[in-house]
Scaffold this active site. Structure first.
Site, PDB file in Angstrom:
ATOM      1  N   THR A 311      42.004  -8.684 118.445  1.00 44.30           N
ATOM      2  CA  THR A 311      42.616  -9.057 119.722  1.00 44.30           C
ATOM      3  C   THR A 311      43.477 -10.302 119.539  1.00 44.30           C
ATOM      4  OG1 THR A 311      40.740  -8.140 120.932  1.00 44.30           O
ATOM      5  CG2 THR A 311      42.167  -9.653 122.126  1.00 44.30           C
ATOM      6  N   GLN A 341      42.476  -3.128 123.659  1.00 46.14           N
ATOM      7  CA  GLN A 341      43.059  -4.470 123.730  1.00 46.14           C
ATOM      8  C   GLN A 341      44.388  -4.516 122.982  1.00 46.14           C
ATOM      9  OE1 GLN A 341      39.924  -3.777 122.740  1.00 46.14           O
ATOM     10  NE2 GLN A 341      38.455  -5.303 123.472  1.00 46.14           N
ATOM     11  N   GLN A 363      45.338  -3.546 128.874  1.00 48.30           N
ATOM     12  CA  GLN A 363      44.148  -4.378 128.698  1.00 48.30           C
ATOM     13  C   GLN A 363      44.503  -5.631 127.898  1.00 48.30           C
ATOM     14  OE1 GLN A 363      40.719  -2.315 127.204  1.00 48.30           O
ATOM     15  NE2 GLN A 363      39.499  -4.164 126.946  1.00 48.30           N
ATOM     16  N   ASP A 364      44.109  -6.800 128.433  1.00 46.26           N
ATOM     17  CA  ASP A 364      44.305  -8.086 127.741  1.00 46.26           C
ATOM     18  C   ASP A 364      45.784  -8.443 127.568  1.00 46.26           C
ATOM     19  OD1 ASP A 364      41.596  -8.083 127.600  1.00 46.26           O
ATOM     20  OD2 ASP A 364      41.453  -8.072 125.422  1.00 46.26           O
ATOM     21  N   ASP A 385      40.983  -7.047 132.495  1.00 39.34           N
ATOM     22  CA  ASP A 385      40.957  -8.438 132.009  1.00 39.34           C
ATOM     23  C   ASP A 385      42.349  -8.906 131.583  1.00 39.34           C
ATOM     24  OD1 ASP A 385      38.212  -8.029 132.281  1.00 39.34           O
ATOM     25  OD2 ASP A 385      37.920  -7.600 130.157  1.00 39.34           O
ATOM     26  N   ARG A 453      35.943 -11.230 136.379  1.00 36.22           N
ATOM     27  CA  ARG A 453      34.546 -11.033 135.981  1.00 36.22           C
ATOM     28  C   ARG A 453      34.207 -12.036 134.888  1.00 36.22           C
ATOM     29  NH1 ARG A 453      33.861  -5.789 132.169  1.00 36.22           N
ATOM     30  NH2 ARG A 453      35.767  -5.939 130.905  1.00 36.22           N
ATOM     31  N   TRP A 455      33.477 -13.277 131.656  1.00 38.61           N
ATOM     32  CA  TRP A 455      33.476 -12.959 130.229  1.00 38.61           C
ATOM     33  C   TRP A 455      32.495 -13.862 129.476  1.00 38.61           C
ATOM     34  CZ3 TRP A 455      37.863 -14.619 126.437  1.00 38.61           C
ATOM     35  CH2 TRP A 455      37.656 -14.029 125.190  1.00 38.61           C
TER      36      TRP A 455
END
Length: 546
Positions: A311, A341, A363-364, A385, A453, A455
């Site tokens: 990531t 990711q 994502q990410d 996220d 949320r 992490w």
């Protein structure tokens, strides 16, 4: 670096003087260590045989031992990378990230020690915040390394030999941060409830001015007020009519270790799609990159975890050089939702600024990794996220666009990664707009979209004065796993508007708060990232307070 010859000798002297030391007397060690996250580990790790030792003595010793531990860990990583025969491809990728992060930690720890070595007084606001910022980043760097090993080297037989010392190092770094905050930290910030607005222009040569007159958004470049100094400018154009045809070549040409007095080195990137991975290393300070506008100057890549990247290293655009400024640019990762990711921007640059930029992925999307960051009038697209990391980051007047995720997924706008209560990190979202992206708005599927949320254990996110459309789930916030971090995180909302801003059905966790202006002001540009100290020189408009 110069510290590599100084600190091993320093550490040896410290350890020689304490090798025969008796257990620390309760009157000093117990009292001082009880305010750290690991009191017992603090007492056993910092043996000072002196009942008059104070928090400064313990703090200095803790940072000295941290330097020793970080140095030892860096050598361990080097050993595995250069001599181990059982490394998987994922382990090699993760260890290379750890190698870079470990060396960065040695640099940050050495800088901190030099800052506090000769004083027993509270530091100035500027020095205190800087030291707390880089010590917060040390913990973030270590946690990033652990995450990478666990995610990318799951089948590597020696992974625990790396993770175990890192977890012990994390305790020591956490103790060092707590002792620094107690012994040298300053909390003397000026709260601002006003909305001071700044906007400045550029001071440059006639030649540079002539080039910049062709740049879009001329209001940014030519407003009245304090002048922003520009040292030089180069042009990137794919057709060969500029100084360079690639952004990376222009970055390599930029001077190293510029001082603020020299002014910004400007890279003007003309319209076009630039299929390249841009990495701006720490030595390229005071670099400003200006494009022709969102969806006109586009930097794109498609690295992802599914294709073997970590990531951390999947980003299309990476910046770690302090005082970086980007304007009028789109940064994309086109790997798609199916590739998990896949980061568009990874930002680990202190005092960095992005203005009128767009970040597009799933994502990410935006990895606000560490240190202090500011985003103004930016568009951010993603699913799971899509704003994550552990920087102290303020997003102001931005548009957040949750997209259509994979079937069975839900959207979480933020996943903030604060791991320690002493870190000065968090995500502050002020006067932003949250609306569904076109693919989500036009879908017949029911997709839950949450504000965030947890992490990590002490995740911290604040939404204030922002518009939330009806796509936001009434609960507002989602769990990570079971009851993890629901008591220790900090999620707050202040004076938001729109159908998704109703807090009457929000989660009832201890972590969630509806706050007033007195609390919200702590997360403004002025107070949370000391924006008044670095933003005026960028020429980027911002609101200082509420």
């Amino acid at each position: 670096m110069a510290f590599t010859t100084i600190f091993p000798i320093l550490i040896l002297l410290v350890f020689t003087s304490t090798i025969n030391a008796a257990p620390p007397p309760p009157s000093s060690a117990t009292t001082i260590c009880q305010d750290t996250p690991y009191p017992t580990y603090c007492q056993t790790s910092l043996p000072i045989n002196n009942s008059t030792a104070n928090v400064h003595d313990y703090g200095r010793l803790s940072i000295q031992k941290s330097i020793s531990s970080a140095t030892k860990f860096a050598k361990l990583i080097d050993k595995y990378l250069f001599s181990s025969s059982d490394l998987t491809a994922g382990a090699i990728s993760a260890l290379k990230d750890c190698q870079y992060l470990a060396r960065l930690n040695i640099e940050f720890l050495s800088t901190t020690y030099q800052t506090i070595n000769t004083t027993q007084s509270t530091l100035s606001n500027t020095l205190s915040e800087y030291a707390q910022t880089i010590m917060s980043a040390i913990l973030t760097n270590t946690d990033t390394c652990i995450d990478g090993i666990q995610s990318n080297a799951a089948t590597w037989s020696s992974k625990n030999d790396v993770i175990t010392p890192m977890k012990n190092d994390t305790k020591l770094y956490s103790i060092s941060l707590a002792l620094f905050n107690k012994g040298w930290g300053s909390s003397n910030r000026t709260s601002k409830l006003n909305s001071s607005h700044f906007n400045h222009g550029f001071k440059m040569s006639r030649k540079s001015q002539a080039i910049l007159e062709n740049v879009g958004r001329r209001k940014l470049l030519q407003t009245a007020g304090n002048q922003v100094v520009v040292s030089n400018i180069v042009v990137v154009n794919k057709d060969g009519t500029g100084n360079f045809t690639t952004i990376s070549d222009a970055v390599n040409f930029a001077p190293n270790n510029s001082a603020s007095s020299a002014g910004y080195f400007v890279i003007y990137v003309t319209s076009g799609v630039y299929e390249e991975y841009v990495n701006i290393p720490s030595k390229k300070k005071y670099l400003m990159m200006i494009g022709d506008g969102i969806n006109k100057t586009i930097i794109t890549g498609n690295n992802s975890v599914a294709d073997g990247s970590t990531t951390f290293n999947s980003a299309t655009f990476i910046v770690v050089a302090s005082n970086f400024v980007a304007v009028n640019i789109t940064i994309r990762n086109t790997a798609g939702a199916i590739k998990q990711q896949a980061v568009a921007l990874r930002n680990g640059a202190d005092l960095s600024t992005f203005y009128s930029c767009s970040f597009e992925a799933y994502q990410d999307t935006l990895y606000a990794h560490s240190l202090r960051q500011f985003y103004r009038e930016c568009d951010i697209y993603g699913t799971v996220d899509f704003i994550f990391g552990n920087a102290a980051a303020v997003f102001q007047n931005c548009n957040l666009y949750p997209r259509l995720p994979l079937s069975g997924q839900f959207n979480a706008i933020t996943a903030q990664g604060r791991t320690d209560p002493g870190q000065n990190t968090g995500t502050s979202i002020q006067t932003c707009n949250i609306r569904a992206a076109d693919d989500l708005a036009g879908s017949n599927r029911t997709v839950n979209t949450y504000l965030g949320r947890p992490w990590k254990q002490y995740s911290r996110v604040v939404y204030m004065e922002s518009f939330m459309d009806s796509l936001i789930n009434p609960a507002g916030w989602s769990i990570w796993s079971g009851d993890f971090a629901l008591n220790t995180s900090y999620y707050a909302e202040f004076n938001n508007t729109g159908p998704g801003s109703d807090t009457s059905q929000r989660v009832t966790w201890p972590a969630f708060h509806v706050i007033n202006a007195t609390d919200a002001v702590n997360f403004t540009v002025s107070n949370f990232i000391s924006g008044d100290a670095f933003l005026p020189q960028t020429g980027v408009p911002y609101d200082s307070g509420l």
